[in-house]
Each structure stands twice: as structure tokens, then as C-alpha cells.
Enzyme design. Structure first.
Site, PDB file in Angstrom:
ATOM      1  N   TYR A   1     -75.890 -35.349  24.514  1.00  0.00           N
ATOM      2  CA  TYR A   1     -75.215 -35.558  25.787  1.00  0.00           C
ATOM      3  C   TYR A   1     -75.080 -37.039  26.131  1.00  0.00           C
ATOM      4  O   TYR A   1     -73.998 -37.529  26.461  1.00  0.00           O
ATOM      5  CB  TYR A   1     -75.979 -34.822  26.892  1.00  0.00           C
ATOM      6  CG  TYR A   1     -75.422 -35.068  28.256  1.00  0.00           C
ATOM      7  CD1 TYR A   1     -74.307 -34.373  28.699  1.00  0.00           C
ATOM      8  CD2 TYR A   1     -75.997 -36.012  29.097  1.00  0.00           C
ATOM      9  CE1 TYR A   1     -73.776 -34.614  29.951  1.00  0.00           C
ATOM     10  CE2 TYR A   1     -75.476 -36.256  30.347  1.00  0.00           C
ATOM     11  CZ  TYR A   1     -74.363 -35.559  30.778  1.00  0.00           C
ATOM     12  OH  TYR A   1     -73.840 -35.803  32.012  1.00  0.00           O
ATOM     13  N   GLN A   2     -76.176 -37.770  26.063  1.00  0.00           N
ATOM     14  CA  GLN A   2     -76.170 -39.188  26.474  1.00  0.00           C
ATOM     15  C   GLN A   2     -75.222 -40.013  25.605  1.00  0.00           C
ATOM     16  O   GLN A   2     -74.491 -40.868  26.098  1.00  0.00           O
ATOM     17  CB  GLN A   2     -77.580 -39.801  26.379  1.00  0.00           C
ATOM     18  CG  GLN A   2     -78.711 -38.926  26.860  1.00  0.00           C
ATOM     19  CD  GLN A   2     -78.994 -39.033  28.346  1.00  0.00           C
ATOM     20  OE1 GLN A   2     -78.127 -39.435  29.106  1.00  0.00           O
ATOM     21  NE2 GLN A   2     -80.190 -38.648  28.741  1.00  0.00           N
TER      22      GLN A   2
ATOM     23  N   GLU B   1     -77.601 -44.249  41.806  1.00  0.00           N
ATOM     24  CA  GLU B   1     -78.274 -42.943  41.711  1.00  0.00           C
ATOM     25  C   GLU B   1     -78.823 -42.605  43.087  1.00  0.00           C
ATOM     26  O   GLU B   1     -79.476 -43.435  43.722  1.00  0.00           O
ATOM     27  CB  GLU B   1     -79.400 -43.023  40.674  1.00  0.00           C
ATOM     28  CG  GLU B   1     -80.472 -41.940  40.762  1.00  0.00           C
ATOM     29  CD  GLU B   1     -79.962 -40.526  40.495  1.00  0.00           C
ATOM     30  OE1 GLU B   1     -79.258 -40.326  39.489  1.00  0.00           O
ATOM     31  OE2 GLU B   1     -80.280 -39.632  41.311  1.00  0.00           O
TER      32      GLU B   1
ATOM     33  N   ASP C   1     -75.799 -43.443  47.717  1.00  0.00           N
ATOM     34  CA  ASP C   1     -74.753 -42.443  47.589  1.00  0.00           C
ATOM     35  C   ASP C   1     -73.606 -42.990  46.744  1.00  0.00           C
ATOM     36  O   ASP C   1     -72.961 -43.978  47.091  1.00  0.00           O
ATOM     37  CB  ASP C   1     -74.273 -42.097  49.015  1.00  0.00           C
ATOM     38  CG  ASP C   1     -73.111 -41.138  49.003  1.00  0.00           C
ATOM     39  OD1 ASP C   1     -72.791 -40.584  47.933  1.00  0.00           O
ATOM     40  OD2 ASP C   1     -72.505 -40.956  50.083  1.00  0.00           O
ATOM     41  N   GLY C   2     -73.331 -42.312  45.631  1.00  0.00           N
ATOM     42  CA  GLY C   2     -72.290 -42.762  44.712  1.00  0.00           C
ATOM     43  C   GLY C   2     -70.909 -42.795  45.336  1.00  0.00           C
ATOM     44  O   GLY C   2     -70.077 -43.649  45.006  1.00  0.00           O
TER      45      GLY C   2
ATOM     46  N   ASP D   1     -72.396 -39.194  35.630  1.00  0.00           N
ATOM     47  CA  ASP D   1     -73.440 -38.373  35.013  1.00  0.00           C
ATOM     48  C   ASP D   1     -74.221 -37.698  36.124  1.00  0.00           C
ATOM     49  O   ASP D   1     -75.279 -38.164  36.544  1.00  0.00           O
ATOM     50  CB  ASP D   1     -74.355 -39.279  34.178  1.00  0.00           C
ATOM     51  CG  ASP D   1     -75.535 -38.517  33.600  1.00  0.00           C
ATOM     52  OD1 ASP D   1     -75.473 -37.277  33.534  1.00  0.00           O
ATOM     53  OD2 ASP D   1     -76.524 -39.175  33.215  1.00  0.00           O
ATOM     54  N   SER D   2     -73.683 -36.591  36.607  1.00  0.00           N
ATOM     55  CA  SER D   2     -74.258 -35.980  37.796  1.00  0.00           C
ATOM     56  C   SER D   2     -74.837 -34.611  37.499  1.00  0.00           C
ATOM     57  O   SER D   2     -74.613 -34.038  36.443  1.00  0.00           O
ATOM     58  CB  SER D   2     -73.173 -35.839  38.865  1.00  0.00           C
ATOM     59  OG  SER D   2     -72.223 -34.896  38.420  1.00  0.00           O
TER      60      SER D   2
ATOM     61  N   ASP E   1     -75.588 -30.624  39.390  1.00  0.00           N
ATOM     62  CA  ASP E   1     -74.687 -29.589  39.895  1.00  0.00           C
ATOM     63  C   ASP E   1     -73.929 -29.973  41.158  1.00  0.00           C
ATOM     64  O   ASP E   1     -74.452 -30.674  42.020  1.00  0.00           O
ATOM     65  CB  ASP E   1     -75.503 -28.339  40.235  1.00  0.00           C
ATOM     66  CG  ASP E   1     -75.844 -27.584  38.987  1.00  0.00           C
ATOM     67  OD1 ASP E   1     -75.323 -27.953  37.920  1.00  0.00           O
ATOM     68  OD2 ASP E   1     -76.634 -26.642  39.072  1.00  0.00           O
TER      69      ASP E   1
END
Lengths: 346, 346
Positions: A107-108, A152, A183-184, A202-203, A205
Site C-alpha cells: 500500500y505505502q 494528519e 484538519d486536512g 492517505d486517509s 474511512d
């Protein structure tokens, strides 16, 4: 993690010397004491962690728990770290697997190098979410990069990763990293227009703290913050469920991003994790990515132009998953998905 | 399935009009009656089927059972069909998922078209195992094929597929098919040397009736039965576990098959199913294939030479998964696997 923070967030951390905590920490031999188990453990097999959710009804993926290492509640979500029998340490946020030591590489590496290897000389990169630090570790492999901003929302994720996943959190040690806890969505609104070469989202749910990161206004902010011909990569669901949702996402991206719009996918055994996008779902061992570019210099995502120098391996270890072939292969879609996505994307 | 067979194999088939059977058949509402549940159901979540095995320790994949449709014991294995909440009907042999209506297309299409699209004009094809008929359905798409031999050891699998999976078992209706119920190892030993253009080995686990199909002498029989430049495709494990086993398989194949030897992989959400090869394992949502050719005309598996005519769709419906792009992409391996496999294969 300091004591004040722990107090403020109802942090419960099992300690070896505490009998009660030890009961929770050794579930395999101490199944009787159900009250010590996190709720998601007791729902299926005693001594096992099961990932079940109304978002992916009728299915559960279970890992055997050897030991609970951390259990806390941040301002945003429940945070658990456990030692699994076969996947190494596992990070769970609000009951959903985010990361296992065994397969985090796939994933990364893919969410990072799919965008960064598709443009020449990326210099300024923004990561939204990604509090475990794994994406930072991968971005840092690119020698051309001069600045890596990360926003993040949940500091507990960063702290827990530093404590339990040092090979992932190593990404925070790079001197080019600027970490902002916040807060993004707000961060992007305040970002200078056209300031980033690449944005990686990259969050977790969309029903938790990351909800807004899957909505159209957020994507508009991303597009605004990118330079002409800049790129964004965000996870985008499993092809095996909800092609209708992916169809909508692709349509939205096509509206917002005036360069290229592509869907890619790869194999990540323990997904759902960082499971993503509207209404979300399990991922069936695969995870998808939306790769889009803004109007400007053409970006041909399928044919990477910026190979990673092998010398990048010196500090962060060798790449385990990504290579140029698997980059291109990620854009080859099954027939059932190909027609739908290509008709919306082009 | 005739009455004699049912009697000989301790066949238990729930009937709607039978109260006792109905209890087993509606587990969601009738969990109390545990004695009516197949053993694999009761091991994890009441009303759920869980696939657990010492072969893949520490992990379980669970599907919600809506209704048990069939439960029997053949001379070789336990056979269960259930209606799942989200994957349609599911076929389980000896506790391992073999097929779900939702994702069978990926496996059947890939194991068939990877070999058959890699050679021009395949005419004579042998399928070992594959009693559900799905591979036959796919082979039948190739207009050049004149003869399709199948050797399946367990007639109950064929019968159950015809009864519960008509869209899969449709493969048996093709007039080119010759079905032999018997031992695939013996069948191949008696096959004329050099008689087949392609052999497809679609077997279940190596610890059940399919054990010998994963041993070197069997592969030698396969090579002998193939014409020069003929091809074999057999499932070969998940890259995510046991790279050491795959390494051995590739070495063995390199010894036996003097043409090309390649490893391919694809995504199949509910795998383990048809899980495969020595010591076997779960597949983490992916399944691998060994593709080998005998000495003779070169076979370049990565670049298919025999595209499937779209007219093939008329009888058996359109291809859902396979296309030429995904064929080539299946041979692109993650870095951790690429070096190991390529060093052994070439």
C-alpha cells in the site's frame, strides 16, 4: 505520548505488571475475562480480532490476536495495536485494519510511487492523513523532493506508530518533513494556489474523521493547490464491490481534474485497511487508487517517467513491492471494470 | 446424483419439506440447533461459514450463511453448497471455498485464457480436475478447439455444480467435451505422448484427493502428454505467503519444462479457493499460476498471440475479467517476488 494526552483521551494502555491489564493482553490463554477485550474482539472468535462492519455486510476477515499492545481512544477514533499470530503488529482504527507489518509495503509504496514516478522531479509534496508515517518513508526516497508537508488530524496515530511501528514511522525522521496536526480540509483551503507538485491522500474511512476527504469540495481544494500538471493520488475502493461508486468518483474527478484521470489497483492481502471513499467497503484483498493530474504538462500515469534511484534504498531499506512493471500493470483493469471506468475517465 | 451414490457416500441433502433439514437450511433464524450445522460453520460465528485451516494458521475468512443448500460426503471429500449473504451461492470442499458465484469469473477465465491465448489455434485441450465445469465453459470460447477432455475424480462435484451452478456447469454442454470420472494421474499416464496442445490443472487442495497433482511425477506426465511447444497452466499459490514454496515449484518446473517457465497472478477476492500446490495455503485474495511450455515452438506467455474472438460471447456470455492487457499484467510481479522467481525460471 504524554500523560496529559493519555488522560484527555481516555487512554487505556495494558501494562505487563498489571494483572488486570495482563488479562486483556494475553487473550489466547485468558478468554474467560470478556470484559477486558476490546468490543471488536468479542464479536466473533474469542482471542481473535474480526473486522466486521455494516459497510461490508456478510463478510469478516479475522486475525488471531496474540497480545493487545495498545488500546486507546483519541479525540477522533478508537485506536488499537495488537500482535497478530501471522501478520506481525496490526494497527486498527475504529475497528478497521489500517496497517499490518507484513503487507504495509504494498500500500505505502504504490500510493506514493504511482504519483511521484509519473512526473519528473517532484519537489513539493503534500500528504493528507498518513499519520503512521509510511507514505513519508516512501516520499523520502525521491531525491528531487525538497519539502514534504503532512497534515494528519489525529496525533495519537502518529505517536502510536512511532512507538509500535518504528519501520513505518521512520518516515517522520526525514528533515524535509513538516508535520502539522490538524484538519486536512482546512489545511488545503489555506494552501497557496498551485503550490504542490503532488498531493497524496492517505486517509481512513469516510465515516470517521476522514469523511470530508472523500467529498467533491475537498477534491476541488486539491486541484487548486496543485501546480499545472501536478498530480494527486487517493485510494479509491475495490473493483470487486460497488463499481457504481467508482463510476461516480471517476466522473467527479473528470469534472475537477482537467489533465488525465486514471484508476489503478493493487493487491493488499489484509485490506480492508485505509478503506476508502463514499460509503466505503471492504476491499477483498485489493485496493484501488485514483490518479489525476491538473491542466498543464501532460501526465501519462501508465508509463512512469521518473524511476526511483536504487540509492534510495540506503536509508529506508529496499523497495519491497513497487517496480516500473507493476506500476504499469496496476492500470490494467478487468473487463467488467475497464469499459465503465474508461468511458467515464476520457 | 442417483440414490445408490447418495447412499454409498453418506449423502445428506436438506429438503425443504423436512423439518429437521429445514433447521439446518435456515441457520440465521435457527441457531439453537447446532447439531444440524456442518462442522466448519459452528467453529466461528453462529450462522457464518468460516474457512480456517492449520494450513493458514491465525487467519479466517468468514461469509454469512443465508441457507445451506446441499451437504454431502463423496468418496473423496465433504461437499457443501450454501447461499451466502453477499457472494451468491458458494461451493465448499473439505471446508475450503472452491467457488462463489460472485467472483468465479476471475479464476476460470485466467486459468483458461492465460494458456490458450498464448498459443495459436489450440485444438486438443485436457482439463484435470475442474469438476464444476467453469474451465470447460471458458475453453469452449475458443473456436479452434476440436476436443476437450476432462478427468475429474469426484462425480459429486460435477452433479452438484449442474444442480446449483448452472452458469458454471454450462461448460459440460459443449459437444466437444469428453468427461471422464477418474484419477487424473492415471489418465495422464495413459494419455498418448505429445497429444495435447494445452493441459489445465484445476485442482483443489494438495492434502485432499488432489494431492498427487502437486507432485513432480505428475508434472512429468503432463510434459509427456503435451506436444512440442504445448502449454500447461496450474494454480500456484499466493505470493504473499511461502515464497519459498513457489521458489521450489519454479525450480521443478524449470527442470521438467524445457520451453518457457513463468509465474502469473491475479485477484480473486474469496480465495483461498482451489487453493493449491505443495503444503498449500490461503491466498490472500490473490491466486498464482505456473505457465510452462515444452521444448518446441517458442511460447511467449507475456504477449498473447491468440486473442479471443468476441463472437465467443454469444453462447457463454461476455468475458467478465480477462482481456489482453490483464493477461500481460498478470506476469508483472512485486519486487519481493520478481528477483526470486526470475532467477529460478530463466
Amino acid at each position: 505520548m504524554d500523560a496529559k494526552e493519555a488522560s484527555a483521551t481516555d487512554l487505556k494502555r495494558p501494562r505487563e505488571e498489571d494483572d488486570n491489564a495482563a488479562a486483556a493482553a494475553s487473550m489466547e490463554t485468558e478468554n474467560g475475562d470478556q470484559t477486558k477485550e476490546p468490543a471488536c474482539f468479542s464479536s466473533v472468535i474469542p482471542g481473535w480480532f474480526s473486522e466486521m462492519s455494516p459497510m461490508w455486510p456478510g463478510e469478516a476477515h479475522s486475525l488471531k490476536v496474540e497480545k493487545v499492545l495498545f488500546q486507546g481512544k483519541s479525540d477522533y477514533q478508537d485506536v488499537i495495536v495488537f500482535q497478530s499470530a501471522t501478520y506481525g503488529k496490526v494497527l486498527v482504527l475504529d475497528g478497521v485494519i489500517q496497517l499490518t507489518e507484513r503487507d504495509e509495503c504494498a500500500y505505502q509504496e504504490m500510493i506514493t510511487h504511482l504519483p511521484l514516478c509519473s512526473i519528473p522531479n517532484p519537489k513539493k509534496v503534500l500528504v493528507i492523513g498518513g499519520g503512521d508515517g509510511g507514505v513519508l518513508r516512501e516520499v523520502a526516497r525521491h531525491a528531487s523532493v525538497e519539502q514534504i508537508d503532512m497534515c494528519e488530524i489525529d496525533k495519537m496515530v502518529v505517536d502510536v506508530s512511532k512507538q509500535f511501528f518504528p519501520n513505518v514511522a521512520i518516515g517522520f525522521e526525514d528533515p524535509r518533513v513538516n508535520l502539522v496536526i490538524g484538519d486536512g480540509v482546512a489545511f488545503l483551503k489555506n494552501a497557496a494556489e498551485g503550490s504542490y507538485d503532488a498531493v497524496i491522500v492517505d486517509s481512513s474511512d469516510p465515516i470517521g474523521p476522514a469523511k470530508e476527504l472523500f467529498e467533491k469540495p475537498f477534491f476541488q481544494s486539491v486541484a487548486r493547490a496543485l501546480r499545472p500538471g501536478g498530480v494527486v493520488c487517493t485510494q479509491a475502493e475495490s473493483l470487486w464491490l460497488h463499481m457504481d461508486i467508482i463510476e461516480d468518483i471517476v466522473s467527479n474527478c473528470r469534472e475537477i481534474f482537467k489533465g488525465s484521470v486514471n484508476y489503478a489497483w493493487t493487491s493488499v492481502p489484509t485490506y480492508p485497511r485505509h478503506v476508502s471513499l463514499p460509503l466505503n467497503i471492504q476491499s477483498h484483498g485489493v485496493i484501488g487508487f485514483m490518479l489525476c493530474s491538473t491542466e498543464g504538462p501532460d501526465v501519462d500515469f501508465k508509463n512512469p517517467v521518473n524511476p526511483i534511484d536504487d540509492s534510495s534504498s540506503k536509508s529506508n531499506g529496499p523497495l519491497k513491492f513497487y517496480n516500473a512493471e507493476i506500476h504499469s500493470a496496476a492500470f490494467c483493469l478487468p473487463s467488467f471494470a475497464k469499459k465503465v471506468i474508461e468511458s467515464k475517465a476520457n
